[in-house]
Design a protein around this motif. Structure first.
Motif, PDB file in Angstrom:
ATOM      1  N   LEU A 130      -4.941 -11.910   1.439  1.00 33.08           N
ATOM      2  CA  LEU A 130      -3.913 -11.382   2.333  1.00 33.08           C
ATOM      3  C   LEU A 130      -4.221  -9.939   2.719  1.00 33.08           C
ATOM      4  O   LEU A 130      -4.064  -9.556   3.891  1.00 33.08           O
ATOM      5  CB  LEU A 130      -2.546 -11.461   1.644  1.00 33.08           C
ATOM      6  N   ILE A 131      -4.661  -9.139   1.770  1.00 34.14           N
ATOM      7  CA  ILE A 131      -5.031  -7.747   2.059  1.00 34.14           C
ATOM      8  C   ILE A 131      -6.172  -7.703   3.080  1.00 34.14           C
ATOM      9  O   ILE A 131      -6.180  -6.882   4.007  1.00 34.14           O
ATOM     10  CB  ILE A 131      -5.412  -7.007   0.764  1.00 34.14           C
ATOM     11  N   SER A 132      -7.133  -8.616   2.925  1.00 35.19           N
ATOM     12  CA  SER A 132      -8.258  -8.684   3.863  1.00 35.19           C
ATOM     13  C   SER A 132      -7.769  -9.000   5.272  1.00 35.19           C
ATOM     14  O   SER A 132      -8.220  -8.401   6.255  1.00 35.19           O
ATOM     15  CB  SER A 132      -9.261  -9.748   3.415  1.00 35.19           C
ATOM     16  N   ILE A 133      -6.823  -9.939   5.366  1.00 32.74           N
ATOM     17  CA  ILE A 133      -6.291 -10.319   6.683  1.00 32.74           C
ATOM     18  C   ILE A 133      -5.581  -9.131   7.335  1.00 32.74           C
ATOM     19  O   ILE A 133      -5.741  -8.884   8.539  1.00 32.74           O
ATOM     20  CB  ILE A 133      -5.338 -11.528   6.548  1.00 32.74           C
ATOM     21  N   ILE A 134      -4.805  -8.369   6.556  1.00 30.02           N
ATOM     22  CA  ILE A 134      -4.106  -7.193   7.099  1.00 30.02           C
ATOM     23  C   ILE A 134      -5.120  -6.163   7.608  1.00 30.02           C
ATOM     24  O   ILE A 134      -4.931  -5.553   8.678  1.00 30.02           O
ATOM     25  CB  ILE A 134      -3.190  -6.579   6.025  1.00 30.02           C
ATOM     26  N   PHE A 135      -6.208  -5.978   6.868  1.00 28.50           N
ATOM     27  CA  PHE A 135      -7.275  -5.056   7.296  1.00 28.50           C
ATOM     28  C   PHE A 135      -7.889  -5.527   8.609  1.00 28.50           C
ATOM     29  O   PHE A 135      -8.108  -4.723   9.538  1.00 28.50           O
ATOM     30  CB  PHE A 135      -8.333  -4.972   6.191  1.00 28.50           C
ATOM     31  N   PHE A 136      -8.151  -6.809   8.720  1.00 28.76           N
ATOM     32  CA  PHE A 136      -8.720  -7.369   9.957  1.00 28.76           C
ATOM     33  C   PHE A 136      -7.747  -7.200  11.135  1.00 28.76           C
ATOM     34  O   PHE A 136      -8.163  -6.935  12.268  1.00 28.76           O
ATOM     35  CB  PHE A 136      -9.060  -8.840   9.781  1.00 28.76           C
ATOM     36  N   ILE A 137      -6.444  -7.385  10.862  1.00 30.85           N
ATOM     37  CA  ILE A 137      -5.423  -7.247  11.906  1.00 30.85           C
ATOM     38  C   ILE A 137      -5.444  -5.829  12.477  1.00 30.85           C
ATOM     39  O   ILE A 137      -5.380  -5.626  13.701  1.00 30.85           O
ATOM     40  CB  ILE A 137      -4.032  -7.580  11.338  1.00 30.85           C
ATOM     41  N   LEU A 138      -5.532  -4.825  11.607  1.00 32.56           N
ATOM     42  CA  LEU A 138      -5.556  -3.438  12.063  1.00 32.56           C
ATOM     43  C   LEU A 138      -6.776  -3.166  12.930  1.00 32.56           C
ATOM     44  O   LEU A 138      -6.685  -2.496  13.970  1.00 32.56           O
ATOM     45  CB  LEU A 138      -5.551  -2.497  10.855  1.00 32.56           C
ATOM     46  N   ILE A 139      -7.930  -3.706  12.538  1.00 33.68           N
ATOM     47  CA  ILE A 139      -9.151  -3.519  13.343  1.00 33.68           C
ATOM     48  C   ILE A 139      -8.984  -4.172  14.711  1.00 33.68           C
ATOM     49  O   ILE A 139      -9.309  -3.590  15.749  1.00 33.68           O
ATOM     50  CB  ILE A 139     -10.371  -4.107  12.602  1.00 33.68           C
ATOM     51  N   GLU A 140      -8.453  -5.413  14.725  1.00 33.53           N
ATOM     52  CA  GLU A 140      -8.272  -6.125  15.989  1.00 33.53           C
ATOM     53  C   GLU A 140      -7.279  -5.420  16.895  1.00 33.53           C
ATOM     54  O   GLU A 140      -7.404  -5.467  18.128  1.00 33.53           O
ATOM     55  CB  GLU A 140      -7.777  -7.547  15.727  1.00 33.53           C
ATOM     56  N   ALA A 141      -6.268  -4.783  16.316  1.00 36.93           N
ATOM     57  CA  ALA A 141      -5.248  -4.106  17.118  1.00 36.93           C
ATOM     58  C   ALA A 141      -5.754  -2.785  17.692  1.00 36.93           C
ATOM     59  O   ALA A 141      -5.408  -2.409  18.817  1.00 36.93           O
ATOM     60  CB  ALA A 141      -4.005  -3.862  16.269  1.00 36.93           C
ATOM     61  N   ILE A 142      -6.574  -2.069  16.923  1.00 36.16           N
ATOM     62  CA  ILE A 142      -7.046  -0.745  17.347  1.00 36.16           C
ATOM     63  C   ILE A 142      -8.241  -0.842  18.291  1.00 36.16           C
ATOM     64  O   ILE A 142      -8.405  -0.014  19.193  1.00 36.16           O
ATOM     65  CB  ILE A 142      -7.398   0.112  16.108  1.00 36.16           C
ATOM     66  N   THR A 143      -9.077  -1.861  18.097  1.00 34.02           N
ATOM     67  CA  THR A 143     -10.309  -1.987  18.885  1.00 34.02           C
ATOM     68  C   THR A 143     -10.066  -1.991  20.395  1.00 34.02           C
ATOM     69  O   THR A 143     -10.805  -1.326  21.138  1.00 34.02           O
ATOM     70  CB  THR A 143     -11.084  -3.247  18.465  1.00 34.02           C
ATOM     71  N   PRO A 144      -9.062  -2.730  20.948  1.00 32.84           N
ATOM     72  CA  PRO A 144      -8.852  -2.693  22.409  1.00 32.84           C
ATOM     73  C   PRO A 144      -8.573  -1.278  22.941  1.00 32.84           C
ATOM     74  O   PRO A 144      -9.005  -0.937  24.046  1.00 32.84           O
ATOM     75  CB  PRO A 144      -7.632  -3.598  22.601  1.00 32.84           C
ATOM     76  N   LEU A 145      -7.855  -0.465  22.149  1.00 35.60           N
ATOM     77  CA  LEU A 145      -7.596   0.911  22.574  1.00 35.60           C
ATOM     78  C   LEU A 145      -8.903   1.707  22.619  1.00 35.60           C
ATOM     79  O   LEU A 145      -9.133   2.507  23.544  1.00 35.60           O
ATOM     80  CB  LEU A 145      -6.615   1.580  21.612  1.00 35.60           C
TER      81      LEU A 145
END
Length: 640
Positions: A26-41
């Protein structure tokens, strides 16, 4: 307040399920979510820098650096999405096991038969059982998508708000109706699924009949295929017509709100392009803001959809929460009394009354979950128990059914063999269910070894009982397991298993099996199939293997032929020595072996005594015995 509290409770439960399944996943998924959210910016900003660098010819090296950054972001997002998909699959699989274990634990915590015999609960049970296979996956995927969209939205809103706070508000408000409509119709679909659960279960039942091995012979012999197909189609068309109306209304409003959302996005594009002549904006800035508007529109629609779907998942999770926190259906003492671990048991019924359904309890005992008190309960649909079936009748004023048992009193001494006879629906099986504590009774007392069973430790009481039910278990396992499940500690006790098999006349069956006691039985996994009589012998052996002080046999010879019944019950007193036996049977050849016979009629005991004593009374027992003897002998008069 309730509308806030319930989602929080449900979210906490679902979150705990996922966390318990795999915290590091679950921690890994949250880390991936943050990367996916910030990358478009990051990509938007890199695009701005590249365009400005191309326009300004003297900043070519600067442009190359941002091109590399943009390319790296593409590689990173591709790798992250692949890793996230893999981690989600692992977490979803582990979560499914966690959910099923919690579901089974909740079942085990309910000591009575409430969830299996009340149609309202059975509908909920079927729904929960189906969802347990896909709810964890849906919850993880939808919730992670929603979180990604929210984090991404926050960044994009800040970018646009820097340009124009008014524009950011307009874009958000233009998408709000789409989110509202999507959630509203998801809720309507959820209510539809709940309301029409009985119809869906009936459709599934007719499909099961057509595909089931058990019913296949009669379906083919009586030509029932068309009948059940028509029944299935009728139920399905009923479901489809309602769902179609919901979807049509949903699509109309979705188009309208989608048009509004698109108009808001178009307005944003137009306003940014109108600023292109301003000295405050470079070409890269225009590109940045156009991309930001597009991403904002996309993120808002994703949040609207994923948010509505998340609410849908939480509504489903609400059923899990209610089920996990359901109150037990029979009252249990905080510290139950124990009975002797050895020796025959004494049983006493004193003025016991009982009826279905039992919503009012004596002595302050409360049965049903108050969370569900607004529902109308009907315990009788689709039930097979004869006592329940015979005594149930509908009443327009909603009152409870008549008493199945009415002030029943009798006592059984330790080691005594007692038979209970009576017509279908007289209350015989219900007596045994109350003794096993599957239900609460309304009035009177039931005592075992002089202790009220309401004051006893439930596990301790049931551990001293051995029961063969009318609908005994047929486990698609080895013969060893099928017999040993009567006392799991005896699974590897060859001598004990052999004695039980011998008492049930199973020796010749075992000798013919390819792997003896370890042979798989039942057709489900390609094992040896048994006849009804052989399965009944296994059920009897299962009851004999347990060192119980009380043995209850409910129609123990129903599937046995006359010779098999004679061979088994010829040893009846020897293999039940030192045990109290209660036997329910319609076969008087079996009943005659009892020390005493109780005759039950309309929920009351009207006669009792030995076979000889009851025959001399020339009452109800004498009449039933003669009728059965006539059917065997084919004579008008039978002299006994």
């Amino acid at each position: 307040m309730k509308h806030i509290k319930e989602p929080l409770q449900t979210g906490r439960l679902l979150g705990k399920m996922v966390w318990k399944s795999g915290p590091w996943l679950l921690i890994s998924i949250i880390f991936f979510i943050l990367i996916e959210a910030i990358t478009p910016l990051l990509q938007l900003y890199a695009s701005k820098q590249m365009i400005d660098g191309i326009v300004e010819q003297d900043a070519f090296t600067h442009t190359e650096i941002w091109a590399v950054v943009y390319a790296c972001s593409l590689v990173m997002i591709g790798a992250v999405k692949s890793l996230e998909k893999w981690v989600k699959a692992l977490l979803a699989e582990k979560s499914m096991m966690t959910v099923n274990c919690l579901l089974i634990d909740a079942f085990e915590r309910i000591p009575g038969m409430r969830f299996f015999e009340d149609p309202k609960y059975r509908d909920r049970l079927e729904t929960l059982r189906d969802r347990s296979t896909w709810l964890p996956t849906q919850f993880i995927n939808i919730s992670s998508n929603l979180l990604t969209a929210v984090v991404s939205l926050a960044g994009v809103v800040l970018v646009i708000a820097y340009l124009s706070p008014v524009l950011a508000v307009i874009l958000i408000l233009s998408t709000a109706p789409f989110a509202f409509v999507h959630n509203h119709y998801n809720e309507m679909e959820w209510e539809y699924n709940k309301e029409y659960a009985p119809v869906r279960r009936k459709a599934a039942y007719t499909r099961h009949i057509l595909l089931s091995r058990r019913s296949a012979k009669e379906v083919r012999l009586f030509g029932l295929g068309d009948f059940f197909i028509n029944l299935y189609q009728s139920n399905f068309k009923n479901l489809y017509s309602v769902l179609k109306k919901i979807q049509i209304r949903s699509s109309r409003w979705s188009v309208l709100t989608g048009f509004l959302s698109g108009a808001g996005t178009g307005l944003g594009y137009f306003w940014i392009l109108s600023q292109s002549g301003s000295n405050h904006f470079s070409v890269g800035d225009i590109s940045l803001y156009l991309g930001a508007v597009f991403q904002l529109s996309t993120a808002l629609r994703d949040i609207a959809k994923e948010g509505a779907d998340t609410m849908d998942i939480w509504r489903m999770g609400r059923d899990f929460f209610l089920f996990m926190n359901a109150k037990i259906d029979i009252s249990l003492p905080s510290k139950g009394k124990r009975i002797a671990s050895k020796g025959a048991m004494a049983v006493e019924f004193k003025d016991v009354s009982f009826r279905y359904p039992f919503q009012e309890m004596s002595a302050g005992h409360q049965v049903y979950d108050t969370e569900l008190e607004d529902e109308d309960f009907d315990l009788y649909d689709d039930l097979e128990d004869e006592d329940l079936r015979e005594h149930h009748h509908s009443e327009s004023d909603g009152r409870c059914t008549e008493y199945v048992l009415n002030r029943v009193s009798f006592s059984i001494s330790p080691g005594e063999k007692v038979a209970i006879v009576g017509a279908n629906g007289s209350g015989k099986t219900t007596l045994m269910k109350l003794l096993c504590r599957f239900y609460e009774y309304h009035e009177g007392e039931i005592k075992v070894n002089g202790i009220n069973i309401r004051d006893m430790d439930l596990h301790g009481l049931r551990s001293r009982m051995s029961v063969v039910f009318q609908e005994f278990g047929k486990y698609e396992l080895s013969l060893r397991n099928n017999i040993g499940l009567g006392d799991v500690e005896a699974l590897n006790d060859e001598e004990k298993l052999h004695r039980a098999a011998q008492a049930a006349q199973l020796e010749y069956v075992i000798n013919d099996l390819p792997e003896g006691m370890d042979t798989m039985i039942g057709p489900e996994w390609g094992g040896t199939d048994f006849s009804g009589g052989q399965w009944q012998r296994i059920a009897l052996a299962r009851s004999f293997v347990k060192d119980a002080g009380l043995v209850i046999l409910d129609e123990p010879a129903a599937s046995l032929d006359i010779r098999a019944e004679y061979e088994i019950f010829r040893q009846f007193h020897s293999f039940t020595e030192g045990k109290t036996v209660i036997m329910i049977s319609h076969r008087f050849s079996t009943v005659k072996m009892a020390d005493r016979i109780l005759v039950l009629k309309n929920g009351k005991i009207i006669e009792e005594g030995s076979h000889e004593e009851l025959m001399k009374q020339d009452g109800e027992y004498n009449k039933m015995f003669r009728l059965q003897a006539q059917s065997f002998q084919g004579k008008d008069e039978v002299h006994c």
